[in-house]
Design an enzyme around this catalytic site. Structure first.
Site, PDB file in Angstrom:
ATOM      1  CD  GLU A 140      -3.677  -4.396  -2.281  1.00 51.30           C
ATOM      2  OE1 GLU A 140      -4.608  -5.077  -1.834  1.00 51.30           O
ATOM      3  OE2 GLU A 140      -2.741  -4.905  -2.941  1.00 51.30           O
ATOM      4  CG  ASP A 189       1.870  -1.838  -3.728  1.00 49.89           C
ATOM      5  OD1 ASP A 189       0.748  -1.448  -4.138  1.00 49.89           O
ATOM      6  OD2 ASP A 189       1.986  -2.607  -2.761  1.00 49.89           O
TER       7      ASP A 189
END
Ligand SMILES: [Zn+2]
Length: 487
Positions: A187, A120
């Site tokens: 994250e 991400d």
């Protein structure tokens, strides 16, 4: 009198000699000579795959839309297509959209290792798109760089690891230790649905890792004054965080008749006190190991100071404390960030509030921060409160004498040659805050060289990575995984 002067001169001479001898012997330890290693990897495939991975808008916003969720699914499908061999030789479990691959080792008595990253990315700040020299999700490739959001944080990590594992599989390598690979999908918003779930699964399956390697520092150039070598700070810990509410209280009333005792006045005094009384810190433990190693590569004048801390310790501490980046390595930092008081210009507030964010050094606990702030500012007019959520403590400090650390250190030196390797402290957070619970030791380091200018692209504009650096990073990952899983 003459005798006294003679005595003093001798003493001074002795002192100068001692300082000089200490500085002259303040050198890197007789470093084992590392043979430079390289690997013939499929460079075109690696570059193309990094570029293609950037084209997926796997953006972590606090609230995900249906459309963005589909982008994560599409990325996972693309990985399946692009890394067939990895999918064939491993078992894969998916936790929400976080992937956990298990490459089984031949020796079940050895503890597994984990190599991890996240796919991400943070959003591009609206309005800054035009400042990019290449569109942020283009994955543009030019003669020197691959461009786009995630080129550094952390698709280069994810694709780098997958390329390294592909290379090893294609070469017929068989690990003795089981290797886990995990690629997080959240994250940038805390990892609670990804890495935390993986860690919980590993813990429930009684898997205890020998060590884990996650994103963290890079091989940084221009980092130490007077030193042109690259510095690889292998982060062995990460700071925690807590935000406290400091509240000034008063009776309130109409602003036309203000009292001498005002909520804003009490709060202001408290904030000044906090500003003038930072949490104690200094060169100790991890920060000492880090700066001590780096100072051995500095020009002589710096060596004089660092080799004689018994004499210059105070000067070094106050020098390092003045620079925000080094100050953050030495202590828990204090940062008032949000202020609020009255809702109207002519109303005296009953409460004036500041939110103060503390980044917690491993030497302190969340309670230490509370105690420090309460002891300093709390009285009948000032109250200290926790926000509804509790703080996050700093991580454990992993060993820099362990086998895992040595594997990473020696691999980096074999690929990049004469670089400085030192244990470091991560100021930001990583998914390792979750994985740390199931690993004996946790390291945070990306084996990619990075200049100060390129570093600005991190969560910023014009994020990019040099093709050459990315490819060398893959070679470092190959060496780390090969050696790390061999015995
Ligand atoms: Zn990251």
């Amino acid at each position: 009198m003459l005798r006294f002067i003679k005595f003093c001169s001798l003493g001074l001479l002795f002192l100068v000699a001692l300082v000089l001898v200490n500085a002259l012997t303040h050198n890197p330890e007789n470093e084992e000579s590392y043979n430079k290693t390289t690997f013939e990897i499929n460079e075109d495939r690696a570059i193309t795959n990094l570029s293609n991975s950037i084209k997926f808008k796997t953006i972590s916003n606090q609230n995900r839309t249906e459309e963005s969720l589909q982008e994560f699914e599409r990325f996972i499908d693309w990985l399946k297509e692009s890394y067939k061999l990895v999918h064939q030789n491993t078992s894969l479990q998916i936790f929400n959209d976080t992937l956990l691959f298990k490459w089984k080792g031949s020796n079940p008595h050895l503890k597994p290792i984990l190599v991890t990253g996240h796919y991400d990315v943070v959003p591009v700040i609206p309005g800054t798109e035009d400042n990019w020299m290449e569109p942020p999700y283009s994955g543009a490739i030019d003669s020197e760089y691959v461009w786009g959001r995630g080129a550094l944080d952390d698709k280069s990590g994810v694709i780098g690891i997958l390329e390294a594992v592909s290379f090893l599989m294609e070469s017929g390598f068989e690990p003795a230790r089981t290797i886990y690979l995990s690629f997080g999908h959240d994250e940038e918003i805390g990892g609670v649905n990804g890495a935390a779930e993986v860690a919980r699964y590993l813990s429930e399956s009684n898997v205890q890792l020998e060590w884990s390697l996650d994103e963290g520092s890079f091989l940084l150039g221009g980092f130490i004054p007077g030193v042109d070598k690259l510095v690889a700070a292998i982060n062995v810990a990460e700071k925690g965080s807590v935000t406290l509410q400091v509240v000034g209280k008063a009776k309130g009333g109409h602003s036309s008749m203000p009292t001498r005792s005002s909520a804003v006045g009490h709060l202001s005094k408290a904030l000044v006190k906090l500003d003038e009384n930072r949490m104690p810190g200094g060169l100790d433990g991890l920060s000492l190991a880090m700066f001590d190693e780096m100072s051995k590569h500095m020009p002589f004048v710096y060596k004089i100071a660092f080799a004689n801390r018994w004499l210059f310790g105070g000067i070094i501490d106050s020098y390092l404390s003045q620079v925000p980046a080094t100050n953050a390595m030495l202590r828990t930092t204090t940062a008032p960030t949000m202020l609020s008081a009255s809702v109207k210009t002519n109303v005296l507030p009953i409460e004036a509030t500041a939110l103060v964010n503390f980044r917690i050094h491993p030497q302190n606990s969340v309670e230490d921060v509370f105690d420090h702030v309460r002891g300093l500012v709390e009285n009948e007019n000032v109250e200290v409160r926790a926000l509804s959520y509790s703080g996050r403590p700093a991580s454990q400090v992993s060993s820099w004498e362990s086998r895992g650390y040595k594997v990473i250190e020696s691999s980096v030196k074999e690929i990049f040659g004469d670089v400085i390797v030192a244990p470091g402290l991560m100021i930001a957070g990583s998914d390792t805050r979750h994985y740390g619970k199931v690993a004996d030791n946790s390291y945070r380091f990306n084996p990619f060289p990075l200049s100060n200018e390129e570093f600005a692209g991190f969560h910023g504009t014009n994020e990019r990575i040099k093709k050459k650096d990315f490819l060398d990073g893959i070679r470092a990952y190959i060496r780390i995984i090969e050696k790390g899983s061999s015995s």
